[in-house]
Design a protein around this motif. Structure first.
Motif, PDB file in Angstrom:
ATOM      1  N   LEU A   1       0.832  -1.203   0.000  1.00 26.23           N
ATOM      2  CA  LEU A   1       0.000   0.000   0.000  1.00 26.23           C
ATOM      3  C   LEU A   1       0.871   1.260   0.000  1.00 26.23           C
ATOM      4  CD1 LEU A   1      -2.823  -1.133   2.437  1.00 26.23           C
ATOM      5  CD2 LEU A   1      -2.929  -0.976  -0.060  1.00 26.23           C
ATOM      6  N   GLY A   2       1.978   1.221   0.731  1.00 22.44           N
ATOM      7  CA  GLY A   2       2.910   2.348   0.736  1.00 22.44           C
ATOM      8  C   GLY A   2       3.494   2.591  -0.649  1.00 22.44           C
ATOM      9  N   THR A   3       3.840   1.515  -1.340  1.00 22.03           N
ATOM     10  CA  THR A   3       4.370   1.632  -2.696  1.00 22.03           C
ATOM     11  C   THR A   3       3.327   2.241  -3.631  1.00 22.03           C
ATOM     12  OG1 THR A   3       5.834  -0.262  -2.387  1.00 22.03           O
ATOM     13  CG2 THR A   3       5.296   0.320  -4.660  1.00 22.03           C
ATOM     14  N   LEU A   4       2.098   1.783  -3.509  1.00 20.90           N
ATOM     15  CA  LEU A   4       1.029   2.320  -4.354  1.00 20.90           C
ATOM     16  C   LEU A   4       0.791   3.796  -4.055  1.00 20.90           C
ATOM     17  CD1 LEU A   4      -1.470  -0.682  -4.309  1.00 20.90           C
ATOM     18  CD2 LEU A   4       0.076  -0.011  -6.158  1.00 20.90           C
ATOM     19  N   LYS A   5       0.883   4.181  -2.780  1.00 23.51           N
ATOM     20  CA  LYS A   5       0.741   5.603  -2.414  1.00 23.51           C
ATOM     21  C   LYS A   5       1.866   6.416  -3.049  1.00 23.51           C
ATOM     22  CE  LYS A   5      -1.561   5.192   2.055  1.00 23.51           C
ATOM     23  NZ  LYS A   5      -1.397   5.331   3.509  1.00 23.51           N
ATOM     24  N   GLU A   6       3.102   5.876  -3.003  1.00 21.12           N
ATOM     25  CA  GLU A   6       4.242   6.571  -3.606  1.00 21.12           C
ATOM     26  C   GLU A   6       4.039   6.767  -5.107  1.00 21.12           C
ATOM     27  OE1 GLU A   6       7.776   4.369  -2.686  1.00 21.12           O
ATOM     28  OE2 GLU A   6       7.518   4.652  -0.532  1.00 21.12           O
ATOM     29  N   GLN A   7       3.312   5.849  -5.731  1.00 21.98           N
ATOM     30  CA  GLN A   7       3.033   5.950  -7.160  1.00 21.98           C
ATOM     31  C   GLN A   7       1.868   6.905  -7.434  1.00 21.98           C
ATOM     32  OE1 GLN A   7       2.354   1.896  -8.399  1.00 21.98           O
ATOM     33  NE2 GLN A   7       4.518   1.374  -8.237  1.00 21.98           N
ATOM     34  N   GLY A   8       1.360   7.513  -6.369  1.00 18.22           N
ATOM     35  CA  GLY A   8       0.321   8.523  -6.538  1.00 18.22           C
ATOM     36  C   GLY A   8      -1.096   7.995  -6.518  1.00 18.22           C
ATOM     37  N   LEU A   9      -1.281   6.748  -6.139  1.00 12.46           N
ATOM     38  CA  LEU A   9      -2.629   6.200  -6.102  1.00 12.46           C
ATOM     39  C   LEU A   9      -3.289   6.474  -4.758  1.00 12.46           C
ATOM     40  CD1 LEU A   9      -2.003   2.786  -7.847  1.00 12.46           C
ATOM     41  CD2 LEU A   9      -3.227   4.739  -8.775  1.00 12.46           C
ATOM     42  N   SER A  10      -4.516   6.891  -4.828  1.00 10.49           N
ATOM     43  CA  SER A  10      -5.298   7.104  -3.623  1.00 10.49           C
ATOM     44  C   SER A  10      -5.702   5.751  -3.051  1.00 10.49           C
ATOM     45  CB  SER A  10      -6.557   7.918  -3.965  1.00 10.49           C
ATOM     46  OG  SER A  10      -7.499   7.823  -2.934  1.00 10.49           O
ATOM     47  N   MET A  11      -5.734   5.636  -1.771  1.00 16.73           N
ATOM     48  CA  MET A  11      -6.135   4.375  -1.160  1.00 16.73           C
ATOM     49  C   MET A  11      -7.634   4.142  -1.307  1.00 16.73           C
ATOM     50  SD  MET A  11      -3.482   2.771  -0.280  1.00 16.73           S
ATOM     51  CE  MET A  11      -2.860   3.428  -1.816  1.00 16.73           C
ATOM     52  N   GLY A  12      -8.360   5.127  -1.815  1.00 15.90           N
ATOM     53  CA  GLY A  12      -9.782   4.970  -2.074  1.00 15.90           C
ATOM     54  C   GLY A  12     -10.065   4.531  -3.496  1.00 15.90           C
ATOM     55  N   VAL A  13      -9.010   4.290  -4.275  1.00 18.38           N
ATOM     56  CA  VAL A  13      -9.155   3.886  -5.670  1.00 18.38           C
ATOM     57  C   VAL A  13      -8.956   2.378  -5.751  1.00 18.38           C
ATOM     58  CG1 VAL A  13      -8.127   4.079  -7.968  1.00 18.38           C
ATOM     59  CG2 VAL A  13      -8.331   6.096  -6.527  1.00 18.38           C
ATOM     60  N   GLY A  14      -9.754   1.749  -6.567  1.00 21.28           N
ATOM     61  CA  GLY A  14      -9.622   0.309  -6.763  1.00 21.28           C
ATOM     62  C   GLY A  14      -9.686  -0.006  -8.232  1.00 21.28           C
ATOM     63  N   GLY A  15     -10.024  -1.203  -8.534  1.00 19.26           N
ATOM     64  CA  GLY A  15     -10.182  -1.611  -9.926  1.00 19.26           C
ATOM     65  C   GLY A  15      -9.098  -2.572 -10.367  1.00 19.26           C
ATOM     66  N   THR A  16      -9.237  -2.997 -11.588  1.00 22.75           N
ATOM     67  CA  THR A  16      -8.352  -4.010 -12.140  1.00 22.75           C
ATOM     68  C   THR A  16      -6.894  -3.571 -12.170  1.00 22.75           C
ATOM     69  OG1 THR A  16     -10.171  -4.804 -13.492  1.00 22.75           O
ATOM     70  CG2 THR A  16      -7.969  -5.491 -14.140  1.00 22.75           C
TER      71      THR A  16
ATOM     72  N   VAL B   1      -0.724 -16.597 -15.586  1.00 18.43           N
ATOM     73  CA  VAL B   1      -0.654 -15.639 -14.473  1.00 18.43           C
ATOM     74  C   VAL B   1      -0.146 -14.288 -14.976  1.00 18.43           C
ATOM     75  CG1 VAL B   1       0.514 -15.101 -12.295  1.00 18.43           C
ATOM     76  CG2 VAL B   1      -0.410 -17.396 -12.689  1.00 18.43           C
ATOM     77  N   LEU B   2       0.915 -14.318 -15.751  1.00 16.54           N
ATOM     78  CA  LEU B   2       1.493 -13.063 -16.249  1.00 16.54           C
ATOM     79  C   LEU B   2       0.516 -12.317 -17.157  1.00 16.54           C
ATOM     80  CD1 LEU B   2       5.138 -14.277 -16.938  1.00 16.54           C
ATOM     81  CD2 LEU B   2       4.336 -12.852 -15.032  1.00 16.54           C
ATOM     82  N   SER B   3      -0.273 -13.044 -17.928  1.00 20.30           N
ATOM     83  CA  SER B   3      -1.233 -12.369 -18.813  1.00 20.30           C
ATOM     84  C   SER B   3      -2.339 -11.693 -18.012  1.00 20.30           C
ATOM     85  CB  SER B   3      -1.817 -13.341 -19.837  1.00 20.30           C
ATOM     86  OG  SER B   3      -2.694 -14.259 -19.229  1.00 20.30           O
ATOM     87  N   LEU B   4      -2.651 -12.215 -16.845  1.00 23.93           N
ATOM     88  CA  LEU B   4      -3.627 -11.541 -15.975  1.00 23.93           C
ATOM     89  C   LEU B   4      -3.037 -10.294 -15.335  1.00 23.93           C
ATOM     90  CD1 LEU B   4      -5.196 -14.606 -14.143  1.00 23.93           C
ATOM     91  CD2 LEU B   4      -6.319 -13.142 -15.825  1.00 23.93           C
ATOM     92  N   LEU B   5      -1.777 -10.389 -14.921  1.00 21.41           N
ATOM     93  CA  LEU B   5      -1.142  -9.291 -14.176  1.00 21.41           C
ATOM     94  C   LEU B   5      -0.542  -8.221 -15.082  1.00 21.41           C
ATOM     95  CD1 LEU B   5       0.645 -11.326 -11.371  1.00 21.41           C
ATOM     96  CD2 LEU B   5      -1.554 -10.123 -11.273  1.00 21.41           C
ATOM     97  N   ARG B   6      -0.021  -8.613 -16.223  1.00 25.17           N
ATOM     98  CA  ARG B   6       0.597  -7.701 -17.187  1.00 25.17           C
ATOM     99  C   ARG B   6       1.655  -6.800 -16.527  1.00 25.17           C
ATOM    100  NH1 ARG B   6      -4.596  -5.698 -20.412  1.00 25.17           N
ATOM    101  NH2 ARG B   6      -3.173  -5.377 -22.113  1.00 25.17           N
ATOM    102  N   PRO B   7       2.614  -7.420 -15.829  1.00 25.71           N
ATOM    103  CA  PRO B   7       3.598  -6.636 -15.067  1.00 25.71           C
ATOM    104  C   PRO B   7       4.562  -5.850 -15.951  1.00 25.71           C
ATOM    105  CG  PRO B   7       3.959  -9.005 -14.772  1.00 25.71           C
ATOM    106  CD  PRO B   7       2.816  -8.850 -15.718  1.00 25.71           C
ATOM    107  N   PRO B   8       4.794  -4.588 -15.602  1.00 22.06           N
ATOM    108  CA  PRO B   8       5.756  -3.772 -16.352  1.00 22.06           C
ATOM    109  C   PRO B   8       7.151  -4.401 -16.414  1.00 22.06           C
ATOM    110  CG  PRO B   8       4.444  -2.377 -14.922  1.00 22.06           C
ATOM    111  CD  PRO B   8       4.107  -3.806 -14.564  1.00 22.06           C
TER     112      PRO B   8
END
Length: 178
Positions: free
Chosen positions: A17-32, A68-75
Motif C-alpha cells: 500500500l505504501g508503494t502504491l501511495k508513492e506511485q500517486g494512487l489514492s487508497m480509495g481507488v480500486g479496480g483491475t 498468471v502473467l497475462s492476468l497481471l501484465r507486469p511492467p
C-alpha cells in the motif's frame, strides 16, 4: 504461529500500500489496474521475472506462468520481453519469438510508442507479431490518450510496408468509432 504469519502478511500489505501511495494512487481507488499493481508488488519483480524466464525458455510450468502473467501484465515482464527483442542477434530467434509471444500476452496500451519503435526489428515474424500487439493494445487506449493513438496511426501510415498501413487503417477505424 498464525499471529506471526498474519503479522508478516499485514506488514507486507502495508509495504504494498505504501508503494502504491508513492506511485500517486489514492487508497480509495480500486479496480483491475490497481489490483494488478498490488499483486505485482506482493509477488515482487524477481518472482515475476522468473515466471517470464520459464515462459520464454519453455520450462516446466510455462503455460501456468504465462496465464498468471497475462492476468497481471507486469511492467517488469514487459521490459524483460522488450529487452530480449532488442538484443538481436545475441538472442536466438526461438527466444525472440517466445519473448514476442509473451509480450503479446502482457503488453498494455502505454507501450504503444515503444512498440512502434520496435518495428525496426529485422525478423519479419517479430515485426508481424508487433503489429498484432499494437492493434490489440490500441483497443485499450483510454479516451484521454486518444491523441497518442492518432500519433501512432500517423507513424504507421508513414511506413512503407503493407502491414503498417493495414494496422494504421485498423487504428483509424477504431478512432472513427471512438
Amino acid at each position: 504461529m498464525a499471529e506471526t504469519s498474519s503479522g508478516r502478511a499485514s506488514d507486507r500489505w502495508d509495504r504494498v500500500l505504501g508503494t502504491l501511495k508513492e506511485q500517486g494512487l489514492s487508497m480509495g481507488v480500486g479496480g483491475t489496474v490497481v489490483g494488478r499493481q498490488a499483486t505485482c508488488a506482493l509477488l515482487g519483480d524477481a518472482v515475476l521475472l522468473a515466471a517470464a524466464h520459464r515462459v520464454v525458455h519453455l520450462e516446466e510450468g510455462a503455460e501456468v506462468c504465462r496465464s498468471v502473467l497475462s492476468l497481471l501484465r507486469p511492467p517488469a515482464v514487459q521490459e524483460y520481453c522488450l529487452e530480449l527483442l532488442r538484443r538481436r542477434p545475441r538472442v536466438p530467434a526461438e527466444l525472440e519469438f517466445m519473448a514476442a509471444s509473451l509480450l503479446d500476452a502482457v503488453a498494455t496500451w502505454d507501450l504503444l510508442p515503444t512498440l512502434v519503435a520496435m518495428l525496426e526489428h529485422e525478423l519479419d515474424s517479430i515485426r508481424d507479431r508487433i503489429y498484432q500487439i499494437i492493434y490489440v493494445v490500441a483497443l485499450e487506449v483510454p479516451q484521454g490518450h486518444i491523441p497518442m493513438l492518432v500519433e501512432v496511426a500517423q507513424q504507421l501510415e508513414a511506413r512503407t510496408d503493407a502491414s503498417a498501413r493495414a494496422t494504421a487503417t485498423d487504428i483509424r477505424s477504431l478512432l472513427d468509432g471512438a
